[in-house]
Design an enzyme around this catalytic site. Structure first.
Site, PDB file in Angstrom:
ATOM      1  CE  LYS A   1      -4.307  -1.646   2.106  1.00  0.00           C
ATOM      2  NZ  LYS A   1      -5.181  -1.534   3.285  1.00  0.00           N
TER       3      LYS A   1
ATOM      4  CE  LYS B   1      -8.586 -10.249  -2.595  1.00  0.00           C
ATOM      5  NZ  LYS B   1      -7.956 -10.207  -1.279  1.00  0.00           N
TER       6      LYS B   1
ATOM      7  CE  LYS C   1     -17.458   0.597  -6.153  1.00  0.00           C
ATOM      8  NZ  LYS C   1     -17.915   1.735  -5.360  1.00  0.00           N
TER       9      LYS C   1
END
Ligand code: TRP
Length: 330
Positions: A114, A195, A198
């Site tokens: 991240k 994967k 959204k």
């Protein structure tokens, strides 16, 4: 593997999709049948580590809580609540910051991923797993259903609990077991090597609350392969569709399509229609329940959930303060 209290959390980062449902939420629903207590939490304080958006976060938090109920999280059986409604989460997280090792946090692969992508890398993103440990241990939970990607965070949780127990000289926090949700990884429809998520974009996921027509259209447009040739393994796209069919309750049909695809004589259009029908049928009762749930009812459920959660959390936090020698004591 027997546990007495199960806790899990989910971030309100966007609408629930099939990946969340098959990978986590459906398992949460099933776990309600077991003897253990089940506590489920919408973790809004985790969500702010990825960026602040006060215009959308409240709506997403409520939306997600409502969707969880529609999926079958039963507020009578489980405690369902919003993390920020129980302030002890952040209080315990601060305490745990004193127990978590900087070196351990530096090794978290989710942080590395991240922080590599983020423009602004907050310290909150770094201590994210400390808040997660607080979520779990605040309820003295000993079982945590999560996907494989969270194993490292749970290892850190165990480390914090052990260190705490050692420092205070008491077996206060339990040893947390990871209840792995296995093999239910749903991939993106448009890019089946990734994967389902959204953040990849509209064509990549099927939202649980999307209208049937749109669901069918997205599945019809899923990426497969040219087909027509015998092959040993299914391509990622076809395997994903077959998996969705299996998870949507049709394991035999899924098996048959998989065999046909390997022989090279499956028309992918047929598979897609079967998947779309199965998914739409599965979503129908969920969407119906969602439509029946009013905002007022939802607010009441969450207020009750927060109250029941606090009844467990407050005495634990009192103990923690006493054990580490801060606060006024009891
Ligand atoms: N980090 C988890 C995830 O991204 C969400 C989470 C927060 C969680 N607190 C938790 C999961 C406590 C299990 C237990 O999926």
């Amino acid at each position: 593997m027997s546990v007495t209290r199960i806790f899990s959390g989910i971030q309100p980062t966007g609408d629930l999709h099939l990946g969340n449902y098959f990978g986590a939420v459906r398992n949460w629903v099933e776990l309600q049948q077991q003897a253990a207590d089940t506590i489920y939490c919408v973790v809004d304080y985790h969500a702010i580590t990825g960026g602040i958006d006060a215009d959308v976060l409240p709506g997403r938090t409520m939306q997600l809580a409502g969707d969880l109920i529609a999926c079958g999280i039963d507020p009578e059986r489980s405690i369902l609540f919003v993390q920020s409604h129980v302030p002890e989460h952040t209080e315990l997280a601060w305490v745990f910051n004193a127990f978590a090792a900087f070196g351990d946090l530096s090794r978290m692969t989710q942080f590395k991923d991240k922080s590599g992508r983020a423009k602004h890398v907050s310290a909150g993103l770094f201590t994210y797993p400390v808040l997660q440990a607080a979520d779990i241990l605040l309820y003295l939970a000993d079982g945590v259903p999560v996907g494989e990607d969270q194993s490292q965070h749970l290892e850190l949780t165990r480390g914090i609990a052990r260190r705490f127990n050692q420092v205070v000289g008491q077996e206060y926090f339990p040893d947390v077991q990871t209840l792995l949700t296995e093999g239910k990884r749903i991939m993106s429809l448009a890019d089946p090597d990734k994967k389902m998520s959204k953040s990849l974009g509209e064509k990549h996921y099927v939202g649980l609350m999307e209208p049937p027509k749109r669901v069918a259209k997205k599945i019809r447009s899923a990426v497969t392969d040219a087909g027509g040739e015998a092959r040993e393994d299914l391509s990622a796209g076809v395997a994903n569709l077959v998996g969705m069919l299996r998870f949507a309750g049709q394991p035999e049909a899924a098996q048959q399509y998989a065999e046909e695809a390997k022989r090279g004589d499956l028309l992918y259009g047929h598979l897609k229609v079967a998947v779309a029908d199965a998914v739409v049928a599965m979503l129908e009762p969920i969407q119906e329940r969602r439509a029946q749930l009013s905002d007022d009812e939802l607010s009441d459920v969450l207020a009750d959930g927060a109250q029941r959660a606090s009844a467990i959390a407050a005495p634990v936090m009192d103990d923690v303060r006493r054990l580490i020698g801060v606060g006024r004591g009891r």
